[in-house]
Design an enzyme around this catalytic site. Sequence first.
Site, PDB file in Angstrom:
ATOM      1  N   TYR A  71      14.376  59.405  72.353  1.00 20.52           N
ATOM      2  CA  TYR A  71      14.284  60.277  71.177  1.00 20.52           C
ATOM      3  C   TYR A  71      13.634  59.510  70.029  1.00 20.52           C
ATOM      4  CZ  TYR A  71      17.936  63.272  73.323  1.00 20.52           C
ATOM      5  OH  TYR A  71      18.669  64.082  74.142  1.00 20.52           O
ATOM      6  N   HIS A  95      28.483  65.653  62.110  1.00 21.25           N
ATOM      7  CA  HIS A  95      27.233  65.321  62.787  1.00 21.25           C
ATOM      8  C   HIS A  95      26.536  64.147  62.105  1.00 21.25           C
ATOM      9  CE1 HIS A  95      22.997  66.400  64.183  1.00 21.25           C
ATOM     10  NE2 HIS A  95      23.674  66.379  65.304  1.00 21.25           N
ATOM     11  N   ARG A  97       9.803  70.597  65.799  1.00 20.76           N
ATOM     12  CA  ARG A  97       9.749  70.538  67.261  1.00 20.76           C
ATOM     13  C   ARG A  97      10.107  71.879  67.903  1.00 20.76           C
ATOM     14  NH1 ARG A  97      14.473  67.572  69.157  1.00 20.76           N
ATOM     15  NH2 ARG A  97      15.370  69.548  69.809  1.00 20.76           N
ATOM     16  N   ASN A 103      17.127  72.861  79.570  1.00 21.61           N
ATOM     17  CA  ASN A 103      17.168  73.551  78.276  1.00 21.61           C
ATOM     18  C   ASN A 103      17.628  74.995  78.437  1.00 21.61           C
ATOM     19  OD1 ASN A 103      16.143  71.267  77.046  1.00 21.61           O
ATOM     20  ND2 ASN A 103      14.077  72.065  76.796  1.00 21.61           N
TER      21      ASN A 103
END
Length: 706
Positions: free
Chosen positions: A467, A434, A563, A49
Amino acid sequence: MEYKLDNKEYYDNRELSWLRFNYRVLEEAIDGHNPLLERFKFLAITSSNLDEFFMVRVGGLKDQVKMNYHEPENKTKMTPGEQLESISKLNRENCDSQYKIYHDLKDELENYGIYFRRPEDLPEKFMDETEKIFDTEIFPSLTPLGIDAYRPFPKLMNKKINIFVDLSNELGEQTAIVQLPTIIKRFYTFHDGPNTYVVLSEDIIVKNVEKLFKGYNIDRTFAFRITRNADLTIHEEGAQDLLIEIERFLKERTKGAAVRLEIDISTNPTINGSFLREELSLGEEDVYKFDGPLDLTFLFEFVSNLKRKYPKLIYKPFEPQTPKFLGTDDVYERSLKEDVFFHHPFESFKPIVDFVKEAAEDPDVLAIKQTLYRVSSDSPIIAALKEAAENGKQVSVLVELKARFDEENNVHWAKELEDAGCHVIYGMNYLKTHSKITLVIKRVKNKLVRFVHLGTGNYNDSTAKQYTDMGIITTDPKIGDDAINFFNYLSGYSLKPVYNSLHVAPFEIRDLFDDHIDKEIEYHKEHGNGYIFAKMNSLTDKKIIDKLLIASQEGIKIDLVIRGICCVKADIPGVSENIRVISVVGRFLEHTRIYYFRHNGEDKMFLSSADMMTRNMIKRVEILFPVNDPKIIEELKSINELYLIDNKKARYQKPDGTYAYVRNDHELISAQEELMRRALKVNREQIEEKENFLLTKIKNRFKKSN
């Protein structure tokens, strides 16, 4: 009523909020509820990350400073320079914690006979073996790079480990760099009975480095790593072929300016890296010194290599189950009757893959249209689309070439699909597509029916196991019309369509949120029961945040399950006291976007590929779609409630923007664990129901035969 807005104390900075999220990921490495090897994986996730954060977010801020752009951002009023200073301070605290946790976990591993060692600290029987590995596997691929008047400082690769070497002989002192080639392993393991020893490649190189510099004394060595700016612009204007422009861009990105220097000081705490800083044009605030190995992403492979030998140190295997709303039915037959809901990874992604596969093979299917943003490296979806084109079906695929860090993969897939006969679109100028949508046009009883899948996550069979995402397959005629108009808009030249049911960004999704918050305020003024629930990855858009603050100040209860980044501060008296922010970080990456407005019992529920981020709602083509089936709405309400009562993996946001674990006297509940349990229970019940049905048929047939 006069609302309290535009005070920088009511907002959090996007970058600092993200760093706090990354710390929550790091907390999973501490959490004893997680198996030991899984905790190492969270260390790796934290590092991965952070690499992207520096390449993109820090890189972008540094560019602004270089261009003398000092305008404050619109929420916390921090200038780019002030943001970089605050990032450096907070991230150092996070990294110090990360390496302390790394050493603690290493110590804990030794209880299971797993030891990280330098070559000189291995049992004697393995010392000769490491030297042999160096001579036969590593040495041939190394290229020592001297630095002097004739050999300038080399252009080092992004994110690769390097060994800095100070040398000397009777003629004086010299400096050299040895870069670890991509082709060599990052670590080697040695097994001795019940014990496993792990040795890093850089340590093997350091141990044998004199073989690269014969005739010199090795005065000092240390490992370092450079992160480069990847926040470069794709020049879409005037590009004759975007695919060619993306390929040029990928080459340019490897040459970005350095934005971070990491140094391993575990063998020499006095290293300051001044020579490297000067060569890379970095300041002291850009240098991170760690007491341990660089680039902890190697722990992904480390865990993968050991999980079979130590199964008790990883999560219990979980196999995604048959979707509750599909059961054992065929997805096409079921969706003709009612909308079919999917919840991954608790429920299998296979029906979505089969949805495309069956369409490719079915002679009654005329056309398949799909958007692809990120797909797996060996995608069955791609294979099915290619097969469909080869079977003579009309196949149109939008492959988003600008999907960050997936550009190269998507260029490859775009070429393959084109070669197979698919009509491939590369996206739209200055917008990333997207959206997650698939349209199958099929002849059913002499009528053309539009089967539409809409989802919150990518068509990626690999990440669908990791996910949390949701999707719906529907034959709703209005959504079918919208899907056709959407794809025609992407592939041709036309004004943006007026949609029946879908809401499509740019702009339209934010406008819908704006309208529904206003309506919720109106309902609340009349009935006093206002409620908004939103689950997403990130909340950054100031216009929406201000609307939520207004709703809170009107007394509407707002639950936000976010999140990652959250730029509104919750629970400030008189300002956001009716806003609760929860962040759940657990075994699976929370990726679902759910938006709910009570509207005095009208229950407006939506799913989307979009977060409440300005970039999603203004700079991307996104779809937000309604949930119309009352049964699915009730299912979503139940799921939402689970996240709000999670007291095992949930953290709540405090008024200062920091987070703390939800703690209470109730029995421990993890939303993700409960959703796994429910999926398994439903699957068992469906199997029993099918077995009972078959048994009854057999009994009835037996009775008739008698």
